[in-house]
Design an enzyme around this catalytic site. Structure first.
Site, PDB file in Angstrom:
ATOM      1  N   ARG A 241       0.795  -1.076  -0.125  1.00 17.00           N
ATOM      2  CA  ARG A 241       0.107  -0.006   0.158  1.00 17.00           C
ATOM      3  C   ARG A 241       0.850   1.246   0.052  1.00 17.00           C
ATOM      4  O   ARG A 241       1.910   1.075   0.541  1.00 17.00           O
ATOM      5  CB  ARG A 241      -1.166  -0.104   1.195  1.00 17.00           C
ATOM      6  CG  ARG A 241      -0.433  -0.141   2.350  1.00 17.00           C
ATOM      7  CD  ARG A 241      -1.373   0.087   3.664  1.00 17.00           C
ATOM      8  NE  ARG A 241      -0.925  -0.872   4.732  1.00 17.00           N
ATOM      9  CZ  ARG A 241      -0.020  -0.497   5.890  1.00 17.00           C
ATOM     10  NH1 ARG A 241       0.602   0.480   5.541  1.00 17.00           N
ATOM     11  NH2 ARG A 241       0.048  -1.403   6.566  1.00 17.00           N
ATOM     12  N   HIS A 245      -1.335   2.572   7.102  1.00 15.71           N
ATOM     13  CA  HIS A 245      -2.804   1.599   7.284  1.00 15.71           C
ATOM     14  C   HIS A 245      -3.907   2.145   7.104  1.00 15.71           C
ATOM     15  O   HIS A 245      -4.879   2.029   6.399  1.00 15.71           O
ATOM     16  CB  HIS A 245      -2.689   0.738   8.392  1.00 15.71           C
ATOM     17  CG  HIS A 245      -3.836   0.324   9.094  1.00 15.71           C
ATOM     18  ND1 HIS A 245      -4.349  -0.968   8.382  1.00 15.71           N
ATOM     19  CD2 HIS A 245      -4.817   0.501  10.008  1.00 15.71           C
ATOM     20  CE1 HIS A 245      -5.600  -1.382   8.906  1.00 15.71           C
ATOM     21  NE2 HIS A 245      -5.676  -0.605   9.625  1.00 15.71           N
ATOM     22  N   TYR A 253       6.849   2.921  10.589  1.00 13.07           N
ATOM     23  CA  TYR A 253       7.749   1.391  10.706  1.00 13.07           C
ATOM     24  C   TYR A 253       8.243   1.063   9.348  1.00 13.07           C
ATOM     25  O   TYR A 253       8.638  -0.108   9.390  1.00 13.07           O
ATOM     26  CB  TYR A 253       6.348   0.551  11.215  1.00 13.07           C
ATOM     27  CG  TYR A 253       5.112   0.546  10.570  1.00 13.07           C
ATOM     28  CD1 TYR A 253       4.964  -0.189   9.372  1.00 13.07           C
ATOM     29  CD2 TYR A 253       4.252   1.381  11.084  1.00 13.07           C
ATOM     30  CE1 TYR A 253       3.803   0.072   8.748  1.00 13.07           C
ATOM     31  CE2 TYR A 253       3.147   1.654  10.628  1.00 13.07           C
ATOM     32  CZ  TYR A 253       2.683   0.902   9.376  1.00 13.07           C
ATOM     33  OH  TYR A 253       1.639   1.112   8.622  1.00 13.07           O
TER      34      TYR A 253
END
Ligand SMILES: Cc1ncc(C[n+]2csc(CCOP(=O)(O)OP(=O)(O)O)c2C)c(N)n1
Ligand SMILES: [Mg+2]
Length: 321
Positions: A241, A245, A253
Site C-alpha cells: 500500500r 494503514h 515502521y
C-alpha cells in the site's frame, strides 16, 4: 507479462486501475479537508490485484471485500458517485450515508460487501460459493483478504470447507507486507501465504501483485477451474500500500528504501509503460483515458458534495433488530 488480451480488455484494465488511483487520491484530499466523517483505508498501490481479478469475472459473479474496499467496488463495477457519496456520509451513498467507507455493497454488480472485521469476508465468500453450488449455476466468487486476515481462523475454516466441497471460490490474498504496523514475516513462519494451500489440498500460487497481467493470468486459470466445478484456488498477490494503514497512520515502521523500491514497482505506471512499449495503446489513447477518468472522478465528487446528508430521524431506519 503478456499482452495478448485484445485492445478492449487492456483499455478496461487501464481505465479501472486509473479510476481507483484517482478516486483514492481524491478521497485522501477530501479527508484532509474534513469532508469525510469516518475513517478510510486507501487502496492506492494495490490496484493490479482488484483489477486483475475482477476483469476475469462476469457481472453476475460475486466478490467479497475487506476494510480496504474502495478498489474492489470500483473494479467490480460499482458506481463511483455512490461510493463517494457513502464515504462522505451522504444520503445518495450505497448505505444512505449511514455506513461509510467500510460498509459498501452493491448486489447489482455482485459486490457482496466490505467489512471492518478482519477475515469476516472469507466465510461470506465460502457461503456464496455454497449457494452457487446448491443452485447449480456456473457462477464464481472471488474473495479478497489481506496477509493479516490469513492468520484468522475464518481463513483456515472457510478454505478447508470450500476445498472439501469443491466450491467455486477464488481466494485472493493481498499480501501487502503489513497488517497495520505488523510485518508479515514476524507473524508467519512460512514465506508465502500461498504455501498454506497445500494443507487444504488445493492449488496455491504466488504472483507479482503489482503486475496486472500476471494477476489476470492466475485469476483466469482459477476462475476456469472454479466454473468447471473443480474447486477453489488460493492466489497470493505480493503488493504494497502506498499510504499508511489508515488515514492517521504515517507508517514510520516502514524503511524508506523499502517504500522507494515498491514505489518504483507502482502497478499503474508499470502498466502504462508496458502498454506504450508494446504499442498496445498509443500515447494519445492513454491520455484520452486519463482525461475521461478525471472527468468521471470530478463528477463523482460533485454529486457527493451536492447530495444531502441523511436526516437524524432516519438513523434507526434500515436496521435489523
Ligand atoms: C477481527 C479484527 N481484529 C483486528 C482488527 C483491527 N485491524 C483492522 S485492519 C487490521 C490489519 C489487517 O491486515 P491485513 O489483513 O493484512 O489487511 P491490510 O490492512 O494490510 O490491507 C487490523 C488488525 C479488526 N478490524 N478486526
Ligand atoms: Mg496486509
Amino acid at each position: 507479462m503478456e499482452l495478448n488480451l485484445g485492445k478492449e480488455k487492456l483499455i478496461e484494465m487501464y481505465k479501472k486501475m486509473l479510476q481507483i488511483r484517482s478516486f483514492e487520491e481524491k478521497v485522501f484530499e477530501l479527508y484532509a479537508q474534513n469532508h469525510v466523517p469516518g475513517t478510510i483505508h486507501l487502496y492506492a498501490g494495490q490496484e493490479a490485484v482488484a483489477v486483475g481479478i475482477c476483469c476475469t469475472l462476469r457481472k453476475d459473479d460475486y466478490i467479497t471485500s475487506t476494510h480496504r474496499g474502495h478498489g474492489h467496488c470500483i473494479a467490480k463495477g460499482a458506481q463511483l458517485k455512490r461510493i463517494m457519496a457513502e464515504i462522505l456520509g451522504k444520503k445518495t451513498g450505497y448505505c444512505k450515508g449511514k455506513g461509510g467507507s467500510m460498509h459498501i455493497a452493491d448486489f447489482d454488480v455482485g459486490m457482496l460487501g466490505a467489512t471492518a472485521v478482519v477475515g469476516a469476508g472469507i466465510p461470506i465468500a465460502m457461503g456464496a460459493g455454497l449457494s452457487i453450488k446448491l443452485k447449480g449455476t456456473d457462477n464464481v466468487v472471488a474473495c479478497f483478504f489481506g496477509d493479516g486476515a490469513s492468520n484468522q481462523g475464518t481463513f483456515h475454516e472457510s478454505i478447508n470447507m470450500a476445498a472439501v466441497w469443491k466450491l467455486p471460490v477464488i481466494f485472493a490474498c493481498e499480501n501487502n507486507v503489513y497488517a497495520m504496523g505488523t510485518r508479515q514475516s514476524t507473524v508467519m513462519l512460512v514465506e508465502n501465504v500461498a504455501d498454506r494451500a497445500i494443507a487444504y489440498g488445493i492449488p496455491g500460487v504466488t504472483v507479482d501483485g503489482n503486475d496486472v497481467l500476471a494477476v489476470y493470468e492466475a485469476a483466469r486459470k482459477a476462475v476456469d477451474r472454479a466454473r468447471k466445478g473443480e474447486g477453489p484456488t488460493l492466489i497470493e498477490c505480493k503488493t504494497y500500500r502506498h499510504k499508511g494503514h489508515s488515514r492517521i497512520d504515517p507508517a514510520k515502521y516502514r524503511p524508506k528504501e523499502e517504500v522507494e523500491e515498491w514505489l518504483r514497482k507502482d502497478p499503474v505506471g508499470r502498466f502504462r509503460t508496458k502498454l506504450l512499449q508494446t504499442k498496445a495503446l498509443m500515447e494519445a489513447e492513454i491520455q484520452q483515458i486519463e482525461k475521461e477518468v478525471l472527468t468521471e472522478i470530478e463528477g463523482a465528487v460533485k454529486f457527493a458534495m451536492e447530495s444531502p446528508s441523511p436526516a437524524p430521524e432516519e438513523a434507526l431506519e434500515d436496521v435489523y433488530a
